[in-house]
Design a protein around this motif. Structure first.
Motif, short mmCIF file in Angstrom:
data_model
loop_
_atom_site.label_atom_id
_atom_site.label_comp_id
_atom_site.label_asym_id
_atom_site.label_seq_id
_atom_site.Cartn_x
_atom_site.Cartn_y
_atom_site.Cartn_z
N ASN A 21 8.93 -10.87 2.77
CA ASN A 21 9.79 -9.85 2.17
C ASN A 21 9.72 -8.58 3.00
O ASN A 21 8.96 -8.46 3.95
CB ASN A 21 9.41 -9.65 0.71
CG ASN A 21 8.02 -9.08 0.55
OD1 ASN A 21 7.50 -8.41 1.46
ND2 ASN A 21 7.41 -9.33 -0.58
N ASN A 22 10.48 -7.63 2.56
CA ASN A 22 10.62 -6.41 3.32
C ASN A 22 9.30 -5.68 3.49
O ASN A 22 8.96 -5.20 4.56
CB ASN A 22 11.62 -5.50 2.59
CG ASN A 22 12.34 -4.63 3.57
OD1 ASN A 22 12.68 -5.08 4.66
ND2 ASN A 22 12.55 -3.39 3.22
N PHE A 23 8.59 -5.60 2.38
CA PHE A 23 7.32 -4.89 2.39
C PHE A 23 6.39 -5.47 3.44
O PHE A 23 5.80 -4.75 4.24
CB PHE A 23 6.67 -4.97 1.02
CG PHE A 23 5.24 -4.50 1.01
CD1 PHE A 23 4.19 -5.42 1.01
CD2 PHE A 23 4.93 -3.14 1.03
CE1 PHE A 23 2.88 -4.99 1.02
CE2 PHE A 23 3.62 -2.71 1.04
CZ PHE A 23 2.58 -3.64 1.04
N LEU A 24 6.29 -6.75 3.42
CA LEU A 24 5.37 -7.42 4.33
C LEU A 24 5.79 -7.24 5.77
O LEU A 24 4.97 -7.06 6.66
CB LEU A 24 5.25 -8.89 3.98
CG LEU A 24 4.62 -9.14 2.60
CD1 LEU A 24 4.68 -10.61 2.26
CD2 LEU A 24 3.19 -8.64 2.57
N GLN A 26 7.42 -4.73 6.94
CA GLN A 26 7.11 -3.35 7.31
C GLN A 26 5.61 -3.14 7.47
O GLN A 26 5.16 -2.39 8.33
CB GLN A 26 7.65 -2.38 6.25
CG GLN A 26 9.15 -2.25 6.30
CD GLN A 26 9.67 -1.29 5.24
OE1 GLN A 26 8.93 -0.91 4.33
NE2 GLN A 26 10.92 -0.92 5.36
N PHE A 27 4.88 -3.82 6.61
CA PHE A 27 3.42 -3.76 6.70
C PHE A 27 2.98 -4.18 8.09
O PHE A 27 2.18 -3.52 8.74
CB PHE A 27 2.83 -4.69 5.64
CG PHE A 27 1.34 -4.74 5.63
CD1 PHE A 27 0.65 -5.69 6.39
CD2 PHE A 27 0.60 -3.85 4.87
CE1 PHE A 27 -0.73 -5.75 6.38
CE2 PHE A 27 -0.78 -3.90 4.86
CZ PHE A 27 -1.45 -4.84 5.61
N LYS A 28 3.56 -5.27 8.51
CA LYS A 28 3.19 -5.79 9.81
C LYS A 28 3.56 -4.83 10.93
O LYS A 28 2.78 -4.59 11.84
CB LYS A 28 3.90 -7.11 10.03
CG LYS A 28 3.33 -7.87 11.15
CD LYS A 28 3.67 -9.31 11.01
CE LYS A 28 3.03 -10.00 12.19
NZ LYS A 28 3.54 -11.30 12.38
N GLU A 30 3.91 -1.67 10.64
CA GLU A 30 3.07 -0.50 10.49
C GLU A 30 1.70 -0.70 11.13
O GLU A 30 1.20 0.15 11.85
CB GLU A 30 2.92 -0.18 9.00
CG GLU A 30 2.31 1.17 8.71
CD GLU A 30 3.12 2.32 9.26
OE1 GLU A 30 4.37 2.27 9.20
OE2 GLU A 30 2.50 3.29 9.75
N VAL A 31 1.10 -1.83 10.85
CA VAL A 31 -0.24 -2.06 11.42
C VAL A 31 -0.18 -2.21 12.93
O VAL A 31 -1.11 -1.84 13.64
CB VAL A 31 -0.99 -3.27 10.81
CG1 VAL A 31 -1.41 -2.98 9.39
CG2 VAL A 31 -0.19 -4.53 10.89
#
Lengths: 384, 190
Positions: A21-24, A26-28, A30-31
């Protein structure tokens, strides 16, 4: 988002086998912002280059000489050495003071050392070598022939091997903690066993220089073993779970020793750090020991079979029973128990090996095997 | 014959060194990143990354057999991180240990649960989430990083950290839950 990120995302999605999903996503991203900058990278690269320069690969023969192609058991090596006359073979049982002892150390053992390639193989060899020194002391002690000077020589050589094994295990720890732990435990238990053997040999009979010397060597080896097991425990993964091996060393040493100084000679071992990462430790530790225990038990069985005729009936039966109990306990053992089983197996092996070379009866080995209680394992429920 | 042997040695040397150099270029950043988020300390993360490569080189150059250098590197890094926690008192133990029932795994989690949690996190900013990684227990953080940063499947994670797949799933689940809770709290205080 750049196309590079998209490509990464697509590649990783395949690995994950499901839509992210989008969050994940973006999470990736971001890290992934975190990374070494150019100079940091250069620094680390430089240190690696330096290490490669300072410690280049040691020469490994690509065309293995026929002699070294299969190098498993010592018997094979020895039978090859037979080519040079039966000398090397005879030297295997030589003791300090004997003319062939020089061959044993200078030829046989040098070959064994050279054949050990990897760090773990080298460490295992040094553990074995330390035990060989202890065994020689035991044989001499059983013949009342352990003089102070010979004892010193053996103690010094033994110490040298122990230190080498320790150093190699230390270097191995980060890269392969299981092997490192196996080596250190093996060392600690082996020393403990030999200390008990020497203590037993020093116990009975008239006071003599030899008996005094074997008693003294027994102490020294016990102290070494304790240092070993303490170091092992502090670095061991199962720090909170291990049954205090030191207590059993104390028991072993005080049971078989009747000299007064034994009680005071045993130093206090600090309790392990109870705040260790428990979860982590138990699985890893269990795995580390399980295969080791099985290997030792297999070796033990072979040895008992081979020695059956030379042992008194009672002893042989006893041993078979002990092996049987250990095997049973193995099935249900948890991590900390596994380590204890390993310890017991090593001790039995040391006693048996030594018994084969001496007349004085030293069996049974001073261990107590808890008859395996069947209990439900604390396992995860398997997914349906 | 001697010459031929000499040549093969050079090839072998180049082989190992070359492999290491390649490994450095390919994996050093990933390793650093992982260390950084586990330790929340850039300097230590750099040092550990360096030490990781050095230790594996030491092993390989001393004759150790390395089939898969990548897994060796990750495994070593993992051990170094564990040592780091044990050694340093400045790391709060709460940050390391599980804060619930001591790690006992009650039952299998329905697959949906984790998906639901993942979806629930949608409303939060990824940047916030990343910033709060340091606030969840390391036990969970590790698997979350392996899952969502490195993209490993629970099965792959299980073999990497030597736990059962079930334990891994549970940790991921709890990690997400914990993270969501923190993000929620944060939102309320904002």
């Amino acid at each position: 988002m750049g196309s590079k990120n998209c490509a990464l995302f697509l590649k990783k999605t395949n690995t994950m086998h499901e839509p992210m999903n989008n969050f994940l996503r973006q999470f990736k991203e971001e890290v992934r912002r975190v990374s070494m900058n150019t100079s940091e990278r250069a620094t680390v690269r430089a240190s690696l280059e330096r290490a490669m320069r300072d410690h280049p690969v040691r020469y490994v023969p690509t065309v293995a000489p026929l002699l070294f192609v299969t190098l498993r058991a010592a018997p094979l090596v020895l039978s090859i050495l037979l080519v040079f006359g039966g000398v090397a073979y005879a030297a295997e049982s030589a003791l300090p003071g004997n003319m062939l002892y020089a061959v044993k150390l200078g030829v046989n053992e040098r070959v064994r050392e050279a054949l050990a390639r990897s760090p773990e193989a080298k460490a295992a060899w040094h553990v074995e070598a330390a035990e060989r020194r202890a065994e020689e002391a035991a044989v001499l002690a059983s013949r009342e022939a352990l003089s102070a000077s010979i004892k010193e020589e053996l103690a010094a050589r033994l110490e040298a091997h122990v230190e080498k094994a320790e150093a190699l295990a230390e270097g191995l720890r980060a890269v392969d903690e299981e092997k490192a732990e196996a080596i250190v435990s093996r060392l600690s238990f082996g020393l403990e066993a030999h200390s008990a053997i020497l203590a037993r040999l020093s116990r009975d009979g008239e006071d003599s220089e030899s008996r005094r010397e074997s008693g003294d060597l027994s102490h020294r080896i016990a102290a070494r073993s304790m240092r070993e097991s303490r170091a092992d425990r502090l670095t061991s993964m199962a720090a909170t779970q291990i049954a205090p091996a030191s207590d059993s060393v104390t028991q072993t040493v005080t049971l078989t020793l009747q000299q007064n100084k034994s009680a005071t000679a045993v130093p206090d071992v600090p309790l392990p750090d109870t705040e260790s990462i428990r979860q982590e430790s138990s699985v890893r530790s269990r795995m580390a020991f399980e295969s080791s225990v099985q290997k030792v038990l297999t070796r033990l069985e072979k040895r008992v079979r081979a020695l059956r005729d030379t042992l008194p009936e009672e002893r042989a039966k006893e041993l078979e029973e002990q092996i049987h109990d250990l095997k049973g306990a193995l099935v249900y053992a948890e991590a900390d128990e596994m380590r204890e089983l390993f310890r017991q197996a090593i001790i039995i092996e040391a006693f048996l090996k030594t018994q084969a070379s001496i007349a004085e009866p030293i069996l049974p080995a001073p261990i107590e095997i808890k008859k395996g209680e069947k209990r439900t394992k604390n396992f995860d429920v398997e997914a349906d | 014959m001697k010459e031929a042997r000499g040549r093969s040695v050079t090839i072998m040397q180049k082989g190992l060194e070359g492999t290491f150099r390649e490994a450095f270029e390919s994996y050093s950043d990933d390793l650093f990143r992982h260390a950084f988020f586990r330790l929340s300390n850039r300097e230590r993360a750099l040092e550990l990354t360096q030490e990781c490569f050095l230790k594996v080189w030491q092993y390989a150059s001393a004759g150790g057999d390395i089939r898969d250098i990548r897994s060796f590197l990750y495994r070593t890094l993992r051990n170094l991180i564990i040592d780091e926690y044990r050694r340093s008192k400045s790391y709060s133990l709460d940050a390391i240990l599980e804060d619930e029932d001591g790690g006992l795994v009650e039952s299998v989690l329905p697959r949906d649960e984790t998906n639901t949690l993942e979806a629930a996190c949608e409303r939060y900013s990824a940047r916030e989430a990343v910033a709060h990684l340091k606030d969840i227990p390391d036990l969970y953080r590790e698997v979350l990083l392996l899952r969502y940063m490195e993209g490993l499947s629970p099965k792959e994670i299980a073999s990497r950290i030597r736990e059962s797949e079930n334990v891994v799933s549970v940790r991921i689940h709890r990690g997400l839950k914990k993270l969501r809770t923190i993000l929620e709290e944060n939102e309320h205080h904002a």
